[in-house]
Write a protein that holds these residues in place. Sequence first.
Motif, PDB file in Angstrom:
ATOM      1  N   LEU A  67       0.816  -1.220   0.000  1.00 17.77           N
ATOM      2  CA  LEU A  67       0.000   0.000   0.000  1.00 17.77           C
ATOM      3  C   LEU A  67       0.851   1.271   0.000  1.00 17.77           C
ATOM      4  N   PHE A  68       1.887   1.291   0.867  1.00 12.60           N
ATOM      5  CA  PHE A  68       2.635   2.542   1.025  1.00 12.60           C
ATOM      6  C   PHE A  68       3.634   2.778  -0.111  1.00 12.60           C
ATOM      7  N   GLU A  69       4.118   1.676  -0.726  1.00 10.00           N
ATOM      8  CA  GLU A  69       4.954   1.834  -1.928  1.00 10.00           C
ATOM      9  C   GLU A  69       4.126   2.408  -3.069  1.00 10.00           C
ATOM     10  N   ILE A  70       2.928   1.885  -3.218  1.00  8.22           N
ATOM     11  CA  ILE A  70       2.046   2.376  -4.290  1.00  8.22           C
ATOM     12  C   ILE A  70       1.752   3.856  -4.062  1.00  8.22           C
ATOM     13  N   MET A  71       1.507   4.194  -2.804  1.00 10.16           N
ATOM     14  CA  MET A  71       1.217   5.595  -2.450  1.00 10.16           C
ATOM     15  C   MET A  71       2.377   6.494  -2.872  1.00 10.16           C
ATOM     16  N   GLU A  72       3.613   6.075  -2.540  1.00  9.59           N
ATOM     17  CA  GLU A  72       4.775   6.903  -2.873  1.00  9.59           C
ATOM     18  C   GLU A  72       4.974   7.002  -4.380  1.00  9.59           C
ATOM     19  N   LYS A  73       4.784   5.881  -5.065  1.00 10.50           N
ATOM     20  CA  LYS A  73       4.926   5.896  -6.531  1.00 10.50           C
ATOM     21  C   LYS A  73       3.943   6.858  -7.176  1.00 10.50           C
ATOM     22  N   LYS A  74       2.768   6.952  -6.582  1.00 13.68           N
ATOM     23  CA  LYS A  74       1.752   7.854  -7.130  1.00 13.68           C
ATOM     24  C   LYS A  74       1.965   9.292  -6.661  1.00 13.68           C
ATOM     25  N   GLY A  75       2.990   9.491  -5.823  1.00 11.32           N
ATOM     26  CA  GLY A  75       3.274  10.843  -5.335  1.00 11.32           C
ATOM     27  C   GLY A  75       2.232  11.357  -4.355  1.00 11.32           C
ATOM     28  N   ARG A  76       1.570  10.432  -3.646  1.00 10.15           N
ATOM     29  CA  ARG A  76       0.537  10.828  -2.684  1.00 10.15           C
ATOM     30  C   ARG A  76       1.087  10.782  -1.271  1.00 10.15           C
ATOM     31  N   GLU A  77       0.376  11.480  -0.388  1.00 10.24           N
ATOM     32  CA  GLU A  77       0.722  11.421   1.028  1.00 10.24           C
ATOM     33  C   GLU A  77      -0.276  10.591   1.819  1.00 10.24           C
ATOM     34  N   ARG A  78      -1.396  10.292   1.171  1.00  9.57           N
ATOM     35  CA  ARG A  78      -2.456   9.522   1.812  1.00  9.57           C
ATOM     36  C   ARG A  78      -2.769   8.296   0.970  1.00  9.57           C
ATOM     37  N   LEU A  79      -3.424   7.327   1.619  1.00  6.74           N
ATOM     38  CA  LEU A  79      -3.909   6.168   0.870  1.00  6.74           C
ATOM     39  C   LEU A  79      -5.215   6.573   0.175  1.00  6.74           C
ATOM     40  N   SER A  80      -5.069   7.106  -1.016  1.00  5.31           N
ATOM     41  CA  SER A  80      -6.239   7.564  -1.765  1.00  5.31           C
ATOM     42  C   SER A  80      -7.003   6.352  -2.301  1.00  5.31           C
ATOM     43  N   SER A  81      -8.184   6.611  -2.845  1.00  2.97           N
ATOM     44  CA  SER A  81      -8.989   5.514  -3.397  1.00  2.97           C
ATOM     45  C   SER A  81      -8.235   4.777  -4.487  1.00  2.97           C
TER      46      SER A  81
END
Length: 328
Positions: A215-229
């Motif tokens: 989850l958190f790797e995907i978040m970083e790859k997407k450049g997000r700070e939160r677990l978005s939908s």
Amino acid sequence: MGAAGAEAKLRGGIDLGGTKIQAAIVTAEGEVVGDSRRPTPSSGGPADVAEQLAEALREAAAAGGVDPGTLEGIGVGSPGETNEVTGEVSRAVNLPGWDDAFALGPALSEALGVPVRVGNDVDVATNAEFVLGAGRPYGSILGVFWGTGVGGGLILDGKPWHGRGAAGEIGHVVVEIGGAHCPCGRRGCMEAYAGRGPMEAKARHEHANGKKTQLFEIMEKKGRERLSSSVWDRALKQDDQLAKKLVDRAVKALGAGVASAVNLLDVEAVIIGGGLGLRLGQPYVERIAAQMSKHLFLDKRPPAIVLAELGDLGGAIGASLLFDAAPR
Ligand SMILES: [Zn+2]
């Protein structure tokens, strides 16, 4: 209905969310002719938010080739407590520095030069689905907006039901006595399991305790700070076990909570929307329906359980519909 001749006029609609502002220019029939989105300011105060709302509306108008000054009016769907008479918004806890009442309607009207009406974000989104979307065939609906929290809106016998002003808080239906902590400060609410905010808190906790997850790797790859939908969606597609476990838990809670509301109200249809609801889509609507059937008193005669039709702009379209009703 507007006065004769007003039908051809365009309206503005703005959906003020905790993370983003969406604005649209909408025909009286609910068609979008221009739209825009920008992030909600995370610091400052209500006046700064109002400025961004005005800017978003100007951008949407420019995209549609429309002069904002010619609009019939602009509706705003806002979180917090909204006063449709004064245009004030208070206690919008997810917005920066917004505890006290702020006269959002008058401030925007001043900035944009047209009348402005404010309404509750979830109520206007439910009304949009009722008038123009998935709720059209029905007289009584429950809108369930599965996002950062879980919001609910009610139309009963064709009319919005507000109770004493706070009806529809389906996120705080209790699904487990003494259960998980809810952002509202109580325990065991449906939102404590199904809200994207609490789901993220649980994921962070389990990850910190050594649970493997992408989850958190995907978040970083997407450049997000939160677990978005979209982060949750991607993790599910990658068969991430922690994501699956937490989403399953959310679906079970939604099944129990929404079925309990249906047992009380016997609405004809439940409309599932919100950031996570829209992103996960029809397969998850069906999974929620399957979980609901375990708890429905009349399980042989369930309500229709359907995905919201108006998508991401439903809130903005619904806000524009504030100009369909007579002023209150
Ligand atoms: Zn709660």
